[in-house]
Design an enzyme around this catalytic site. Structure first.
Site, PDB file in Angstrom:
ATOM      1  N   ARG A 184      -3.750  -4.540  -8.506  1.00 27.17           N
ATOM      2  CA  ARG A 184      -2.957  -5.005  -7.583  1.00 27.17           C
ATOM      3  C   ARG A 184      -1.810  -5.585  -8.800  1.00 27.17           C
ATOM      4  O   ARG A 184      -3.065  -6.785  -9.700  1.00 27.17           O
ATOM      5  CB  ARG A 184      -4.007  -5.868  -7.119  1.00 27.17           C
ATOM      6  CG  ARG A 184      -3.061  -7.523  -6.447  1.00 27.17           C
ATOM      7  CD  ARG A 184      -3.365  -8.005  -5.240  1.00 27.17           C
ATOM      8  NE  ARG A 184      -3.335  -6.803  -4.123  1.00 27.17           N
ATOM      9  CZ  ARG A 184      -3.072  -7.414  -2.822  1.00 27.17           C
ATOM     10  NH1 ARG A 184      -3.249  -8.692  -2.375  1.00 27.17           N
ATOM     11  NH2 ARG A 184      -3.150  -7.059  -1.843  1.00 27.17           N
TER      12      ARG A 184
ATOM     13  N   HIS B 201       4.201  -2.289  -1.997  1.00 22.28           N
ATOM     14  CA  HIS B 201       3.315  -2.421  -1.169  1.00 22.28           C
ATOM     15  C   HIS B 201       3.072  -1.273  -0.838  1.00 22.28           C
ATOM     16  O   HIS B 201       1.684  -1.117   0.675  1.00 22.28           O
ATOM     17  CB  HIS B 201       2.188  -3.296  -0.325  1.00 22.28           C
ATOM     18  CG  HIS B 201       1.082  -3.713  -0.274  1.00 22.28           C
ATOM     19  ND1 HIS B 201      -0.045  -3.342  -0.750  1.00 22.28           N
ATOM     20  CD2 HIS B 201       0.970  -5.483   0.677  1.00 22.28           C
ATOM     21  CE1 HIS B 201      -1.089  -3.985  -0.211  1.00 22.28           C
ATOM     22  NE2 HIS B 201      -0.759  -4.868   0.248  1.00 22.28           N
TER      23      HIS B 201
ATOM     24  N   GLN C 247      -0.414  -0.482   2.074  1.00 21.42           N
ATOM     25  CA  GLN C 247      -0.417  -1.162   3.088  1.00 21.42           C
ATOM     26  C   GLN C 247       0.748  -0.020   4.459  1.00 21.42           C
ATOM     27  O   GLN C 247       0.433  -0.084   5.442  1.00 21.42           O
ATOM     28  CB  GLN C 247       0.516  -2.355   3.167  1.00 21.42           C
ATOM     29  CG  GLN C 247       0.931  -3.692   4.092  1.00 21.42           C
ATOM     30  CD  GLN C 247      -0.640  -3.738   5.253  1.00 21.42           C
ATOM     31  OE1 GLN C 247      -1.252  -4.518   3.821  1.00 21.42           O
ATOM     32  NE2 GLN C 247      -0.870  -3.795   5.799  1.00 21.42           N
TER      33      GLN C 247
ATOM     34  N   ASP D 116       6.196 -10.691   7.453  1.00 20.07           N
ATOM     35  CA  ASP D 116       5.230 -10.962   6.731  1.00 20.07           C
ATOM     36  C   ASP D 116       5.732 -12.749   6.042  1.00 20.07           C
ATOM     37  O   ASP D 116       6.454 -13.030   6.731  1.00 20.07           O
ATOM     38  CB  ASP D 116       5.587 -10.608   5.333  1.00 20.07           C
ATOM     39  CG  ASP D 116       4.305 -10.409   4.126  1.00 20.07           C
ATOM     40  OD1 ASP D 116       3.036 -10.975   4.613  1.00 20.07           O
ATOM     41  OD2 ASP D 116       4.358  -9.792   3.412  1.00 20.07           O
TER      42      ASP D 116
ATOM     43  N   CYS E 142       0.618  -7.800   7.932  1.00 17.80           N
ATOM     44  CA  CYS E 142       0.030  -7.375   6.823  1.00 17.80           C
ATOM     45  C   CYS E 142      -0.495  -8.021   6.810  1.00 17.80           C
ATOM     46  O   CYS E 142      -1.981  -7.411   6.010  1.00 17.80           O
ATOM     47  CB  CYS E 142       0.689  -6.976   5.765  1.00 17.80           C
ATOM     48  SG  CYS E 142       1.233  -7.994   5.124  1.00 17.80           S
TER      49      CYS E 142
ATOM     50  N   ARG F 178      -6.669   0.028   6.835  1.00 14.81           N
ATOM     51  CA  ARG F 178      -6.179  -0.276   5.488  1.00 14.81           C
ATOM     52  C   ARG F 178      -7.668   0.244   4.921  1.00 14.81           C
ATOM     53  O   ARG F 178      -7.618   1.581   3.661  1.00 14.81           O
ATOM     54  CB  ARG F 178      -6.781  -1.615   4.643  1.00 14.81           C
ATOM     55  CG  ARG F 178      -5.089  -2.410   5.394  1.00 14.81           C
ATOM     56  CD  ARG F 178      -3.837  -1.911   4.592  1.00 14.81           C
ATOM     57  NE  ARG F 178      -4.291  -1.604   3.201  1.00 14.81           N
ATOM     58  CZ  ARG F 178      -3.359  -2.527   2.412  1.00 14.81           C
ATOM     59  NH1 ARG F 178      -3.778  -3.853   2.821  1.00 14.81           N
ATOM     60  NH2 ARG F 178      -4.500  -2.244   0.607  1.00 14.81           N
TER      61      ARG F 178
HETATM   62  N1   CP Z   1      -2.654  -6.593   3.746  1.00 18.96           N
HETATM   63  C1   CP Z   1      -3.543  -7.539   2.130  1.00 18.96           C
HETATM   64  O1   CP Z   1      -3.451  -6.600   1.406  1.00 18.96           O
HETATM   65  O2   CP Z   1      -4.240  -8.434   2.456  1.00 18.96           O
HETATM   66  P1   CP Z   1      -5.142  -8.272   0.732  1.00 18.96           P
HETATM   67  O3   CP Z   1      -3.700  -9.079  -0.501  1.00 18.96           O
HETATM   68  O4   CP Z   1      -5.830  -9.433   1.372  1.00 18.96           O
HETATM   69  O5   CP Z   1      -5.607  -7.518   0.160  1.00 18.96           O
HETATM   70  N1  NVA Z   2       3.760 -10.128   0.314  1.00 17.08           N
HETATM   71  C1  NVA Z   2       2.553 -10.801   0.481  1.00 17.08           C
HETATM   72  C2  NVA Z   2       2.072  -9.443   1.036  1.00 17.08           C
HETATM   73  C3  NVA Z   2      -0.103  -9.417   0.389  1.00 17.08           C
HETATM   74  C4  NVA Z   2      -0.891  -9.084   0.963  1.00 17.08           C
HETATM   75  C5  NVA Z   2       2.471 -10.938  -1.397  1.00 17.08           C
HETATM   76  O1  NVA Z   2       3.169 -10.273  -2.108  1.00 17.08           O
HETATM   77  O2  NVA Z   2       1.693 -12.348  -1.003  1.00 17.08           O
END
Ligand code: CP
Ligand code: NVA
Length: 303
Positions: A101, A128, A131, A221, A261, A289
C-alpha cells in the site's frame, strides 16, 4: 513474474478463475475446511498508509492458507535507508509475495520492477484492484451474474472508481460515473480504458440521478482520500451534491444494492439511512475482501 498492480494485469478469464477459486475456498471455510495450500510461504505487507480491511484480510487469508505474514511499516525505511531498488531486490529474496500500500502508484511499479516475487497492489493513489475484485465478486453473489449489469459510481473519481471501471470493462458490465467535472476521470485514464476496451459501455455524467437509473449497484467512496487532507474544504464543497441518500437511491431500481469500500464518512458521501439500510451490502463486501484475496493469493502463488 506476475504482478497485480491494476486489473489490466489479469485477463477476464484469469479474473473469472480467481472468482471460482475464491468461491470454492469460501464454501470450504464455511464447512470448517482450511487447506494449507501455501504452508511454509511468507507474505510481506508493506504499508505506507493506514488500513484495517486490507491489512487484516490479507493476513487472515494467508493464515487460512497455512502461510506466515510479516507487517512492514515505515520503520523498514523503504526508499529512505537505501534505494527503493535495493530494498525491492533484497526484500523479495526473503518472501514469496509482497502486498504493498503506497502513497504513489509509481512506488509500487518501481517495487515490482525490481522484485523477484509477485507484488500485489493493496491501494495506491491511482488504483485499488483488490477492492474492485471483492466488489464485483459481491455483485456476482447478489445478482448471480456480472455481464450486462450496470454499476453506478457517485462521487470522487478516485483510486477505487478507477479500479471499478477497469473491472467492469474487463467483465462486461456497464459503468456510469457521476462527479463534478473537476473530480471526474482524467483524460489519461479515459484514454487507457479506450485503448484496452474500446467497446466499454461507460457513461460519464455530472448528474447522479442519471447515473443510478437502471443501476444494479450504486457505489460511493469518501470525498477526501488518504493524502488529500489539505484539499478537504474544496472537495466537500464541490461534492456536496453527490451524496448517496434515500432520495438518490430511490432513483435506482429496487434491485440495486448499495456498495462502499469503507471506511465511510457517514453524513458526507452517504447517509446512515442508506449505508445501514436494506439495500446495503457493505459488510458482505468487506468480508469478501478476505475470500477474494485468498483466491488471488492461492491462484497467483500456485503458478
Ligand atoms: N477498503 C479498504 O481498503 O479499507 P482499509 O483502508 O481499511 O484497508
Ligand atoms: N479512496 C480511499 C479508499 C480507502 C480504502 C482512499 O484512498 O483513502
Amino acid at each position: 513474474m506476475r504482478h497485480v498492480l491494476t486489473l489490466l494485469d489479469l485477463s477476464p478469464d484469469e479474473i473469472e478463475a480467481v472468482f471460482a477459486l475464491s468461491a470454492s475456498l469460501k464454501r470450504d471455510l464455511a464447512r470448517g475446511i482450511r487447506q494449507p495450500r501455501l504452508a511454509g510461504h511468507v507474505q510481506a505487507l508493506l504499508f505506507e498508509k493506514p488500513s484495517l480491511r486490507t491489512r487484516v484480510s490479507f493476513e487472515t487469508a494467508f493464515a487460512h492458507l497455512g502461510g506466515t505474514t510479516m507487517f512492514l511499516g515505515s520503520d523498514v525505511g523503504w526508499g529512505h535507508r537505501e534505494s527503493a531498488a535495493d530494498f525491492a531486490r533484497v526484500l523479495t529474496q526473503y518472501v514469496d509475495v509482497v502486498v504493498c500500500r503506497a502513497n504513489c502508484h509509481q512506488r509500487v511499479e518501481e517495487l515490482a520492477r525490481h522484485a523477484t516475487c509477485p507484488v500485489i497492489n493493496g491501494l495506491t493513489d491511482r488504483y485499488h484492484p483488490c477492492q474492485a475484485l471483492a466488489d464485483l465478486f459481491t455483485l456476482l453473489e447478489v445478482h448471480g451474474r456480472l455481464a450486462g449489469l450496470k454499476l453506478a459510481y457517485v462521487g470522487d473519481a478516485n483510486n477505487v472508481a478507477r479500479s471499478l471501471a477497469v473491472a467492469c470493462a474487463r467483465l462486461g458490465l456497464q459503468f456510469a460515473i457521476a462527479a463534478p467535472a473537476r473530480y471526474q476521470f482524467d483524460t489519461g485514464f479515459l484514454k487507457l480504458l479506450d485503448e484496452h476496451h474500446p467497446q466499454f459501455d461507460l457513461q460519464v455524467t455530472t448528474d447522479p440521478r442519471e447515473a443510478v437509473r437502471e443501476a444494479d449497484g450504486v457505489y460511493t467512496d469518501v470525498w477526501v482520500s488518504m493524502g488529500q487532507e489539505s484539499e478537504r474544504a474544496a472537495r466537500v464543497q464541490s461534492l456536496s451534491a453527490y451524496q448517496v441518500n434515500r432520495e438518490l437511491l430511490a432513483c435506482a431500481p429496487q434491485r440495486a444494492r448499495f456498495l462502499h469500500c469503507l471506511p465511510a464518512c457517514r453524513g458526507q458521501e452517504v447517509t446512515d439511512e442508506v449505508i445501514d439500510g436494506p439495500q446495503s451490502v457493505v459488510v458482505a463486501q468487506a468480508a469478501n475482501r478476505m475470500h477474494v484475496q485468498k483466491g488471488l493469493l492461492a491462484w497467483l502463488l500456485a503458478r
